[in-house]
Design an enzyme around this catalytic site. Structure first.
Site, short mmCIF file in Angstrom:
data_model
loop_
_atom_site.label_atom_id
_atom_site.label_comp_id
_atom_site.label_asym_id
_atom_site.label_seq_id
_atom_site.Cartn_x
_atom_site.Cartn_y
_atom_site.Cartn_z
N GLU A 263 -12.68 23.18 7.85
CA GLU A 263 -11.72 22.16 7.40
C GLU A 263 -10.67 22.75 6.48
O GLU A 263 -9.49 22.42 6.58
CB GLU A 263 -12.44 21.00 6.70
CG GLU A 263 -13.39 20.21 7.57
CD GLU A 263 -12.69 19.36 8.64
OE1 GLU A 263 -11.45 19.32 8.66
OE2 GLU A 263 -13.40 18.75 9.46
N ARG A 267 -6.76 22.66 7.77
CA ARG A 267 -5.84 21.77 7.04
C ARG A 267 -5.03 22.52 5.99
O ARG A 267 -3.80 22.44 5.98
CB ARG A 267 -6.62 20.63 6.38
CG ARG A 267 -7.41 19.83 7.39
CD ARG A 267 -7.93 18.53 6.82
NE ARG A 267 -9.04 18.05 7.62
CZ ARG A 267 -9.40 16.78 7.71
NH1 ARG A 267 -8.75 15.86 7.05
NH2 ARG A 267 -10.44 16.42 8.45
N ASP A 396 -15.16 21.89 21.06
CA ASP A 396 -13.74 21.67 21.39
C ASP A 396 -12.71 22.74 21.03
O ASP A 396 -12.17 23.44 21.88
CB ASP A 396 -13.29 20.32 20.83
CG ASP A 396 -13.62 20.13 19.35
OD1 ASP A 396 -14.05 21.07 18.70
OD2 ASP A 396 -13.43 19.00 18.85
N GLU A 530 -6.33 12.81 19.20
CA GLU A 530 -6.49 13.62 20.42
C GLU A 530 -5.85 13.03 21.67
O GLU A 530 -5.29 13.76 22.50
CB GLU A 530 -7.97 13.92 20.70
CG GLU A 530 -8.63 14.84 19.67
CD GLU A 530 -8.95 14.16 18.34
OE1 GLU A 530 -8.99 12.91 18.31
OE2 GLU A 530 -9.16 14.86 17.33
N THR A 616 -5.22 23.39 15.40
CA THR A 616 -5.96 22.19 15.81
C THR A 616 -5.71 21.00 14.88
O THR A 616 -6.16 19.90 15.16
CB THR A 616 -7.47 22.51 15.95
OG1 THR A 616 -8.08 21.46 16.69
CG2 THR A 616 -8.13 22.69 14.59
C1 DMJ Z 1 -8.76 17.05 13.06
O1 DMJ Z 1 -9.09 17.44 11.79
C2 DMJ Z 1 -8.66 18.22 13.98
O2 DMJ Z 1 -8.01 17.85 15.14
C3 DMJ Z 1 -9.99 18.78 14.33
O3 DMJ Z 1 -9.92 19.81 15.29
C4 DMJ Z 1 -10.87 17.71 14.85
N1 DMJ Z 1 -10.89 16.51 14.12
C5 DMJ Z 1 -9.73 16.00 13.49
C6 DMJ Z 1 -9.03 14.87 14.17
O4 DMJ Z 1 -9.77 14.02 14.91
#
Ligand code: DMJ
Length: 644
Positions: A263, A267, A396, A530, A616
């Site tokens: 995370e 982020r 994922d 997503e 992501t």
């Molecule tokens: C986000 O923090 C990112 O896309 C992560 O890869 C997965 N979950 C959340 C959003 O759903």
């Protein structure tokens, strides 16, 4: 010259007796030792000394962190080798300490909703002290590793201006209006965060206060860092300046808390990196390199596969308590590559790249059941722990980062490309299914048995398969584009089959269900991006107007069901027409959901896909054009020399 063996003369052909040879060798080795020893007495500036001694001046034993497969240590904790802190100064011998992992009891932590990879946060520790590494402090600070990063050179190597000719403003008025609406939503979300939760991680819009949570190890301002680039590309410049000022004055990286490596990386590291590349503001570069260094101790495991949780102060790391047998999660350790490559780029420190290349190497080599990558891997043995495979949560973004590594490398990272396409082939053969009603979906796999379920998180895969289609090696581009479109269609169905027109956390294709949630616990929607992410990519790839239409349906649903007086909130049941709010405005709503919507209603030249790859968390990172960067940096050096 041919040496002939003469009678009575030793085979060396030198005409020396054995005893003479021994004395001669003794003399020679003495001479070499003397010369080498003399190097220590030379001043530091002497080139010879730097050549021979530089690497070992501060020997650091990086146990595990740099280990590759060949150094793999068995699962027995006794065999886990602890890393060493390096004492300051040259020629200090490292002390080798052996320390078995300590497993602490699981602690209850709040339910996490922020990650594809993590549903629960109750880490049980398996401590391994942070290893010292002589290269942890980067060039950004020490100037030791290569030349300083040239932002000018980077700008010259972009094919197109980042924000397009006209900030991506669409020419038709309906699209423009829709884009303006999304911008207004961003401003509304931001203003409320600012008013009620400034400096905290997320806004609780019903109770009008802030939320800190425990994913970021004591770091604050997740919504600020996650929003920097969205504010900037939307032209919300006053808000962007406020955010930047906060980072400059208040983003405190000296924290002693326990963070999710994944995370913090997606982020904070991702957010700061893209803010730097978009704006060139040095503060972002400085902060991101400093933060990146704090993450490095997580890699100090016998295999170099990082553990999921790290204490940002001490560098101690451990695995999530819920992850079986102290394993690391594929979607966590497989979602570092893009950011870490950029950390090396900016800092000049190759260590970041080495860490992620080591992960890559292990994953490439390891045997894969039916070519699939299970979600749990032991950071100690380097073996799979369970055979659960999913393109949704836990797996994922590992797949996403394979194809994006290839694209971000200016299509030079052939290993990533190969791994991505073989993984896709295995997924298609083993997981892709068609429902009785004709919907294509990607099931999950548990040791060979299919679970006919698709998570909201898995809906990113439509977009991923779309951007991967172009370079599909066997010329199956159209096939992959079709598959991407079918999956995106299925995900849209999961939205349109609900009362709120928002999709559930997971939907099923068994017991008569077709893209609907069957369990109460799967019915929530937490502002996730997503499905909209896939609309955005599919729009860019096909320009089929249905994707913009579907995006607009999502905007209307968000406005109707998630907008409250003081921000946006997730909802507990997408099938209930009277909604119950969860009181959380996730930071990824600002970073991803609203950004992807804005891009969907913009022209394609706003962050063009041939120059930018989104991490992501939807933070745009530039394609690295190595040769071009080098040429422009050289030109700059020459210009500099001419000036001097
Ligand atoms: C986000 O923090 C990112 O896309 C992560 O890869 C997965 N979950 C959340 C959003 O759903």
């Amino acid at each position: 010259m041919v040496l002939r063996k003469l009678p009575g003369v030793s085979a060396s052909g030198m005409g020396l007796r054995l005893s003479q040879k021994f004395v001669f060798l003794l003399f020679l080795s003495g001479l070499v030792t003397l010369c080498f020893g003399a190097l220590f007495f030379l001043p530091d500036t002497v080139r010879l000394k730097r050549i021979f001694l530089s690497k070992n001046e501060n020997p650091a034993v990086t146990v595990g962190s740099d280990s590759v497969l060949s150094k793999k240590v068995p699962g027995d904790p006794e065999h886990q080798r602890a890393g060493l802190k390096v004492s300051e100064g040259a020629n200090v011998k490292p002390k080798v300490s052996r320390k078995p992992s300590v497993t602490h009891g699981a602690r209850t932590v709040e339910r996490s909703v922020g990650s594809r990879a993590q549903d629960e946060r109750s880490p049980a520790r398996a401590h391994e002290p942070a290893a010292g590494d002589e290269r942890v402090t980067s060039a950004a600070h020490s100037g030791e590793h290569g030349r300083a990063y040239s932002y000018e050179a980077f700008k010259k190597c972009l094919l197109k201006p980042a924000l397009g000719k006209n900030q991506g403003t669409p020419s038709d008025s309906e699209t423009l209006q829709r884009r303006e609406k999304v911008k207004e939503m961003m401003k509304f979300a931001w203003d409320n965060y600012k008013r009620y939760a400034w400096g905290q991680n997320e806004l609780r819009p019903l109770t009008r206060n802030g939320h800190i949570g425990n994913m970021f190890g004591g770091l604050r301002g997740a919504s600020i860092v996650d929003s920097l680039d969205t504010l900037y590309i939307m032209g919300l410049m006053e808000e962007y300046e406020e955010a930047k000022e906060w980072v400059q004055n208040n983003l405190d990286l000296i924290s002693n808390g326990e963070a999710s490596l994944f995370e913090v990386n997606i982020r904070y590291v991702g957010g700061l990196l893209s803010a730097y590349y978009l704006t060139g503001a040095e503060i972002f570069k400085q902060k991101v390199v400093e933060l990146g260094e704090k993450l490095l101790p997580a890699f100090n495991t016998p295999t170099g596969i990082p553990r999921g949780v790290i204490n940002l102060g001490s560098g101690t790391s451990w695995s999530w308590g819920w992850a079986s047998a102290g394993s690391s999660i594929l979607a966590e350790f497989g979602t570092l590559h893009l950011e870490f490559i950029h950390l090396s780029q900016l800092s000049g420190n190759p260590l970041f790249t080495e860490k992620v290349m080591n992960i890559r190497k292990l994953l490439n080599k390891i045997e894969k059941p039916h070519g699939l990558y299970p979600n749990f891997l032991s950071p100690v043995s380097g073996n799979w722990v369970q055979h659960h495979v999913s393109i949704g949560g836990l797996g994922d973004s590992f797949y996403e980062y394979l194809i994006k590594s290839f694209l971000m490398s200016d299509k030079t990272d052939q290993e990533a490309k190969k791994m991505y396409y073989s993984a896709m082939e295995a997924i298609e053969t083993n997981l892709v299914q068609k429902s009785p009603g004709g919907l294509t979906y990607v099931a999950e796999w548990r040791g060979g048995i299919l679970d006919h379920k698709m998570g909201h998180l898995a809906c990113f895969s439509g977009g991923m398969m779309g951007i991967g289609a172009e370079d599909e090696p066997a010329g199956h581009k159209q096939h992959y584009l079709d598959l991407a479109a079918e999956i995106t269609h299925t995900c849209h169905e999961s939205y349109s089959r609900s009362a709120t027109k928002l999709g559930p956390e997971a939907f099923r294709f068994d017991a008569g269900a077709e893209a609907t949630a069957t369990r109460m616990s799967d019915r929530y929607y937490i502002l996730r991006p997503e499905v909209i992410e896939s609309y955005m990519y599919m729009w860019r790839l096909t320009h089929d107007p249905k994707y913009r239409q579907w995006g607009w349906e999502a905007v209307e649903a968000l406005e109707k069901h998630c907008r409250v007086d003081a921000g946006f909130s997730g909802i507990r049941d997408v099938y209930a027409s009277t909604v119950s709010h969860d009181n959380m405005q996730q930071s990824f709503f600002l970073s991803e959901t609203l950004k992807y919507l804005y891009l969907l209603f913009s022209d394609d030249d706003l962050l063009p896909l041939d120059d930018w790859v989104f991490n992501t968390e939807a933070h745009p990172l530039p394609v690295i054009r190595k040769r071009c960067l080098q040429e422009h940096s050289n030109t700059q050096d020459d210009e500099q020399t001419n000036l001097e």
